[in-house]
Design a protein around this motif. Structure first.
Motif, mmCIF file in Angstrom:
data_model
loop_
_atom_site.group_PDB
_atom_site.id
_atom_site.type_symbol
_atom_site.label_atom_id
_atom_site.label_comp_id
_atom_site.label_asym_id
_atom_site.label_seq_id
_atom_site.Cartn_x
_atom_site.Cartn_y
_atom_site.Cartn_z
ATOM 1 N N GLU A 122 3.824 2.618 5.320
ATOM 2 C CA GLU A 122 5.069 2.657 5.678
ATOM 3 C C GLU A 122 6.052 1.950 5.338
ATOM 4 O O GLU A 122 7.352 2.206 5.307
ATOM 5 C CB GLU A 122 5.284 3.014 7.715
ATOM 6 C CG GLU A 122 4.279 4.084 8.538
ATOM 7 C CD GLU A 122 4.720 3.609 9.471
ATOM 8 O OE1 GLU A 122 5.632 2.734 10.539
ATOM 9 O OE2 GLU A 122 4.379 4.435 10.609
ATOM 10 N N GLU A 123 5.504 0.995 4.777
ATOM 11 C CA GLU A 123 6.290 -0.056 4.152
ATOM 12 C C GLU A 123 6.442 -0.866 3.059
ATOM 13 O O GLU A 123 4.756 -0.465 2.676
ATOM 14 C CB GLU A 123 6.784 -1.743 5.828
ATOM 15 C CG GLU A 123 6.900 -1.479 6.626
ATOM 16 C CD GLU A 123 7.171 -2.649 7.293
ATOM 17 O OE1 GLU A 123 8.229 -3.403 7.145
ATOM 18 O OE2 GLU A 123 6.539 -2.642 8.243
ATOM 19 N N ARG A 138 11.046 -9.571 0.684
ATOM 20 C CA ARG A 138 10.272 -9.072 1.954
ATOM 21 C C ARG A 138 9.027 -10.530 1.951
ATOM 22 O O ARG A 138 9.029 -10.389 3.090
ATOM 23 C CB ARG A 138 9.766 -7.886 1.850
ATOM 24 C CG ARG A 138 9.021 -7.232 3.269
ATOM 25 C CD ARG A 138 10.257 -7.771 4.545
ATOM 26 N NE ARG A 138 9.444 -7.395 6.309
ATOM 27 C CZ ARG A 138 9.754 -7.765 7.074
ATOM 28 N NH1 ARG A 138 10.928 -8.278 7.225
ATOM 29 N NH2 ARG A 138 9.494 -7.056 8.176
ATOM 30 N N GLU A 139 8.196 -9.998 0.974
ATOM 31 C CA GLU A 139 7.500 -11.316 0.911
ATOM 32 C C GLU A 139 7.459 -12.825 0.981
ATOM 33 O O GLU A 139 7.663 -13.558 1.932
ATOM 34 C CB GLU A 139 6.422 -11.112 -0.425
ATOM 35 C CG GLU A 139 5.136 -12.121 -0.605
ATOM 36 C CD GLU A 139 4.899 -12.124 -1.753
ATOM 37 O OE1 GLU A 139 3.992 -12.485 -1.904
ATOM 38 O OE2 GLU A 139 5.142 -11.324 -2.609
ATOM 39 N N THR A 140 9.126 -12.568 0.291
ATOM 40 C CA THR A 140 9.419 -13.816 0.624
ATOM 41 C C THR A 140 9.977 -14.549 2.304
ATOM 42 O O THR A 140 9.388 -15.551 2.601
ATOM 43 C CB THR A 140 10.256 -14.522 -0.431
ATOM 44 O OG1 THR A 140 10.343 -14.036 -1.624
ATOM 45 C CG2 THR A 140 11.410 -16.213 -0.189
ATOM 46 N N PRO A 146 1.591 -12.736 4.294
ATOM 47 C CA PRO A 146 3.054 -11.169 4.516
ATOM 48 C C PRO A 146 2.478 -9.678 4.225
ATOM 49 O O PRO A 146 2.925 -8.801 5.091
ATOM 50 C CB PRO A 146 3.478 -11.251 2.974
ATOM 51 C CG PRO A 146 3.395 -12.995 2.916
ATOM 52 C CD PRO A 146 2.340 -13.468 3.062
ATOM 53 N N LEU A 147 0.973 -9.324 3.587
ATOM 54 C CA LEU A 147 0.642 -8.045 3.553
ATOM 55 C C LEU A 147 -0.019 -7.546 5.022
ATOM 56 O O LEU A 147 0.262 -6.594 5.385
ATOM 57 C CB LEU A 147 -0.397 -7.604 2.442
ATOM 58 C CG LEU A 147 -0.999 -6.546 2.442
ATOM 59 C CD1 LEU A 147 0.194 -5.581 1.757
ATOM 60 C CD2 LEU A 147 -1.908 -6.658 0.954
ATOM 61 N N ALA A 148 -0.254 -8.556 5.897
ATOM 62 C CA ALA A 148 -1.094 -8.045 6.891
ATOM 63 C C ALA A 148 0.568 -8.101 8.347
ATOM 64 O O ALA A 148 0.057 -8.266 9.236
ATOM 65 C CB ALA A 148 -2.118 -9.668 7.607
#
Length: 326
Positions: A114-115, A121-123, A106-108
């Protein structure tokens, strides 16, 4: 051998394999299956002259089967990519196919400046990648039911470039999609990693591929080390070849290109075609001639304008990756 072609170490000269449309992006000199048994080096006197050292009699025939890393990204293209990897295995005399699914963390997938990566969101991002991986797994299983030879599937969560850099050098060839779909895990940056960081030959499979290839091969010739290494690697794929073409560019006033010495040295019968280099995009001229000749595979070196950061591809390399249908 029955067709008059030289036999190459580690690969028998079997026939009966048909043709298709793909493009090569090559970087390495020789598959690992050969160097396992013999020390291969390029002569300092003639950079194109390859010689075996400390190679016991019969070692060529005893070389280990190869390994092909097939990077699966787009579910709709997975079957074609796996079929291309299987065809490549046939051409080199047999290889295990290691299919790789890379789920982007998710982090990539966000821009940290900006986010904000919330739990929700990760899920969501993980679920998206999991769904894509499941479709790729299903495509692999469907293909494996009728595939010949050994195949394995690995599913990892990782940054695509890092996963390719980690696993690519352990393979003899890397098979990857033409990098035109930026919304999938394997992006242009992953392509650069495969081309310039793995030190392996890379088979690039376009979306409009035909699954069988290797009978009419064109070499996009440029007299430099990268193209020479590409040709040396491609010599392992001549088991089913019918015709070899050399497509060489010539600028106005420049010396007339000659048949590459590396092909003469290896006694490979080839046909030379000289193409004009001018204001028109040479990639378009090259592709047009290849289609006219019925070429099903192009061999060429990959080039960058910034050899340190490897961020800007050379003009012909960039054009071919973006526009080729071979």
């Amino acid at each position: 051998q029955s067709r008059g072609w030289p036999a190459f170490a580690g690969h028998d000269t079997r026939g009966e394999q048909p043709a298709a449309a793909l493009i090569w992006r090559l970087w390495s000199v020789t598959p690992r299956g050969v160097t396992t048994l013999c020390s291969w080096q390029v002569s300092s006197h003639k950079r194109y002259h390859a010689a075996y050292q400390d190679c016991p009699e019969g070692a060529q025939e005893a070389a280990m089967p190869g390994v092909i890393l097939a990077v699966l990204d787009n579910p709709t293209a997975a079957l074609g990519l796996l079929t291309a990897a299987e065809r490549l295995s046939d051409l080199i005399g047999g290889a295990a196919i290691n299919a790789l699914i890379i789920r982007s963390p998710p982090l990539a997938s966000i821009m940290p400046s900006e986010e904000v990566l919330t739990q929700r969101r990760e899920t969501y991002l993980r679920a998206q990648e999991r769904s894509r991986a499941d479709m790729l797994t299903e495509a692999f299983r469907n293909w494996a039911r009728t595939a010949n030879g050994v195949a394995h599937l690995t599913d990892v969560e990782a940054v695509a470039t890092e996963a390719i850099v980690e696993r690519g050098p352990g393979a003899d060839f890397v098979v990857i999609e033409q990098p035109v779909r930026r919304h999938h895990g394997t992006t242009w940056q992953a392509m650069l990693a495969a081309l310039f960081e793995t030190d392996r030959p890379v088979l690039v499979v376009p979306s409009t591929h035909v699954p069988r290839f290797g009978r009419r091969i064109a070499v996009a010739w440029r007299d430099d080390d990268r193209t020479i290494r590409a040709v040396l690697a491609a010599m392992h794929c001549l088991n089913d070849v019918e015709r070899v073409f050399v497509l060489a560019g010539q600028r106005e006033g420049a010396a007339l290109p000659q048949m590459p010495e590396i092909l003469l040295e290896h006694r490979i019968p080839a046909e030379l075609f000289i193409l004009p280099v001018g204001r028109h995009a040479f990639g378009d001229t090259l592709l047009g001639k290849a289609r006219e000749l019925g070429v099903d595979m192009i061999v060429m070196g990959a080039f960058v304008r910034d050899p340190v950061r490897r961020l800007v591809l050379g003009g012909l390399t960039r054009y071919m990756l973006a526009n080729t249908d071979l």
